[in-house]
Design an enzyme around this catalytic site. Structure first.
Site, PDB file in Angstrom:
ATOM      1  N   LYS A   3       0.729  -1.257   0.151  1.00 25.45           N
ATOM      2  CA  LYS A   3       0.059  -0.020  -0.006  1.00 25.45           C
ATOM      3  C   LYS A   3       0.981   1.315  -0.129  1.00 25.45           C
ATOM      4  O   LYS A   3       2.107   1.210   0.337  1.00 25.45           O
ATOM      5  CB  LYS A   3      -0.909  -0.017   1.262  1.00 25.45           C
ATOM      6  CG  LYS A   3      -1.875  -1.294   1.228  1.00 25.45           C
ATOM      7  CD  LYS A   3      -2.986  -1.186   2.439  1.00 25.45           C
ATOM      8  CE  LYS A   3      -3.839  -2.384   2.187  1.00 25.45           C
ATOM      9  NZ  LYS A   3      -4.865  -2.230   3.547  1.00 25.45           N
ATOM     10  N   ARG A  80      -1.168 -14.272   3.387  1.00 23.01           N
ATOM     11  CA  ARG A  80      -2.032 -13.800   4.421  1.00 23.01           C
ATOM     12  C   ARG A  80      -1.374 -14.075   5.890  1.00 23.01           C
ATOM     13  O   ARG A  80      -1.500 -13.183   6.795  1.00 23.01           O
ATOM     14  CB  ARG A  80      -3.512 -13.868   4.442  1.00 23.01           C
ATOM     15  CG  ARG A  80      -3.998 -13.164   3.325  1.00 23.01           C
ATOM     16  CD  ARG A  80      -5.509 -13.537   3.001  1.00 23.01           C
ATOM     17  NE  ARG A  80      -6.395 -13.209   4.296  1.00 23.01           N
ATOM     18  CZ  ARG A  80      -7.123 -12.084   4.335  1.00 23.01           C
ATOM     19  NH1 ARG A  80      -7.090 -10.943   3.462  1.00 23.01           N
ATOM     20  NH2 ARG A  80      -7.868 -11.793   5.262  1.00 23.01           N
ATOM     21  N   ARG A  97       2.329  -6.957   9.638  1.00 25.75           N
ATOM     22  CA  ARG A  97       1.893  -5.899  10.203  1.00 25.75           C
ATOM     23  C   ARG A  97       2.147  -5.899  11.813  1.00 25.75           C
ATOM     24  O   ARG A  97       2.263  -4.666  12.384  1.00 25.75           O
ATOM     25  CB  ARG A  97       0.430  -6.152  10.181  1.00 25.75           C
ATOM     26  CG  ARG A  97      -0.168  -5.736   8.586  1.00 25.75           C
ATOM     27  CD  ARG A  97      -1.533  -6.419   8.400  1.00 25.75           C
ATOM     28  NE  ARG A  97      -1.854  -6.047   7.311  1.00 25.75           N
ATOM     29  CZ  ARG A  97      -3.092  -6.690   6.579  1.00 25.75           C
ATOM     30  NH1 ARG A  97      -3.638  -7.685   7.127  1.00 25.75           N
ATOM     31  NH2 ARG A  97      -3.633  -6.086   5.312  1.00 25.75           N
ATOM     32  N   HIS A 110      -2.114  -5.303   1.368  1.00 24.66           N
ATOM     33  CA  HIS A 110      -3.482  -5.794   1.202  1.00 24.66           C
ATOM     34  C   HIS A 110      -3.099  -7.396   0.524  1.00 24.66           C
ATOM     35  O   HIS A 110      -2.116  -7.435  -0.373  1.00 24.66           O
ATOM     36  CB  HIS A 110      -4.304  -5.112   0.095  1.00 24.66           C
ATOM     37  CG  HIS A 110      -5.324  -5.945  -0.412  1.00 24.66           C
ATOM     38  ND1 HIS A 110      -6.733  -6.344   0.398  1.00 24.66           N
ATOM     39  CD2 HIS A 110      -5.589  -6.798  -1.330  1.00 24.66           C
ATOM     40  CE1 HIS A 110      -7.543  -6.788  -0.357  1.00 24.66           C
ATOM     41  NE2 HIS A 110      -6.878  -7.277  -1.551  1.00 24.66           N
ATOM     42  N   GLU A 121      -9.191  -9.971  -8.197  1.00 19.24           N
ATOM     43  CA  GLU A 121      -8.384  -8.815  -7.968  1.00 19.24           C
ATOM     44  C   GLU A 121      -7.106  -8.350  -9.159  1.00 19.24           C
ATOM     45  O   GLU A 121      -7.139  -7.333  -9.502  1.00 19.24           O
ATOM     46  CB  GLU A 121      -7.901  -8.621  -6.611  1.00 19.24           C
ATOM     47  CG  GLU A 121      -8.791  -8.702  -5.453  1.00 19.24           C
ATOM     48  CD  GLU A 121      -8.792  -8.796  -4.115  1.00 19.24           C
ATOM     49  OE1 GLU A 121      -7.366  -8.892  -3.726  1.00 19.24           O
ATOM     50  OE2 GLU A 121      -9.479  -8.703  -3.185  1.00 19.24           O
TER      51      GLU A 121
HETATM   52  P1  CMP Z   1      -7.339  -4.558   3.333  1.00 17.55           P
HETATM   53  O1  CMP Z   1      -6.787  -5.915   3.723  1.00 17.55           O
HETATM   54  O2  CMP Z   1      -6.737  -3.846   2.409  1.00 17.55           O
HETATM   55  O3  CMP Z   1      -8.828  -4.632   3.121  1.00 17.55           O
HETATM   56  C1  CMP Z   1      -9.769  -3.531   3.616  1.00 17.55           C
HETATM   57  C2  CMP Z   1      -8.989  -2.446   4.321  1.00 17.55           C
HETATM   58  O4  CMP Z   1      -9.838  -1.772   4.997  1.00 17.55           O
HETATM   59  C3  CMP Z   1      -8.249  -3.120   5.195  1.00 17.55           C
HETATM   60  O5  CMP Z   1      -6.878  -3.819   4.814  1.00 17.55           O
HETATM   61  C4  CMP Z   1      -7.839  -2.081   6.262  1.00 17.55           C
HETATM   62  O6  CMP Z   1      -6.841  -1.320   6.128  1.00 17.55           O
HETATM   63  C5  CMP Z   1      -9.165  -1.172   5.997  1.00 17.55           C
HETATM   64  N1  CMP Z   1      -9.901  -1.099   7.057  1.00 17.55           N
HETATM   65  C6  CMP Z   1     -10.637  -2.236   7.884  1.00 17.55           C
HETATM   66  N2  CMP Z   1     -11.323  -1.583   8.891  1.00 17.55           N
HETATM   67  C7  CMP Z   1     -11.096  -0.467   9.039  1.00 17.55           C
HETATM   68  C8  CMP Z   1     -11.429   0.522   9.903  1.00 17.55           C
HETATM   69  N3  CMP Z   1     -12.254   0.143  10.826  1.00 17.55           N
HETATM   70  N4  CMP Z   1     -11.005   1.996   9.685  1.00 17.55           N
HETATM   71  C9  CMP Z   1     -10.261   2.263   8.714  1.00 17.55           C
HETATM   72  N5  CMP Z   1      -9.794   1.086   7.764  1.00 17.55           N
HETATM   73  C10 CMP Z   1     -10.042  -0.072   7.929  1.00 17.55           C
END
Ligand code: CMP
Length: 129
Positions: A3, A80, A97, A110, A121
């Site tokens: 990201k 993941r 993470r 992601h 995707e």
């Molecule tokens: P990702 O795996 O990219 O898929 C959706 C994304 O939304 C997730 O990672 C987070 O970075 C983001 N996300 C999920 N929950 C929240 C939240 N409560 N507030 C802000 N971002 C969120």
């Protein structure tokens, strides 16, 4: 996907290294700014959620690195596991993470959550393939 925060913090090499050393192969890597339509299609399942606007703004703000990772059928699952939980507060030490992120929105990476999601995707990011 690495990201925008991963690119901005200079962590792309570290993220790729952690995945590559498991033996999984990077079959496609491309740095680009994601346009709004592609971002909205990618995150369609989150449309209507409170963080959707912030999510689109974040993912489109600066370049990302889109990657296709190839390996066994459950490659998405291995990736993941290496990434760790979405929320860095609960991501295990030793994961990307858990070690490197502190925000649920700027959580560096992601990864597709199934083989079907990966196919969808990849088609969204690489429509000409
Ligand atoms: P990702 O795996 O990219 O898929 C959706 C994304 O939304 C997730 O990672 C987070 O970075 C983001 N996300 C999920 N929950 C929240 C939240 N409560 N507030 C802000 N971002 C969120």
């Amino acid at each position: 996907m690495c990201k925008p925060d991963a690119v901005e913090r200079g962590l792309v090499g570290e993220i790729i290294r952690r995945i590559e050393i498991t033996g999984l192969k990077f079959s496609r890597i491309e740095m680009r700014v994601v346009d709004e339509a592609t971002a909205k299609a990618h995150y369609a399942e989150h449309e209507g959620k409170s963080f959707f606007g912030e999510l689109i703004e974040f993912i489109t703000r600066s370049p990302v690195v889109v990657c296709e990772v190839t390996g066994p059928e459950n490659t998405w699952e291995i990736v993941r596991k290496i990434m760790g939980s979405t929320n860095p507060a609960s991501a295990a030490p030793g994961t990307i993470r858990g070690d490197l992120a502190n925000s649920i929105s700027a959580n560096l990476v992601h990864g597709s959550d199934s083989a079907e999601s990966a196919a969808r995707e990849l088609a969204n990011f690489f429509p000409s393939r």
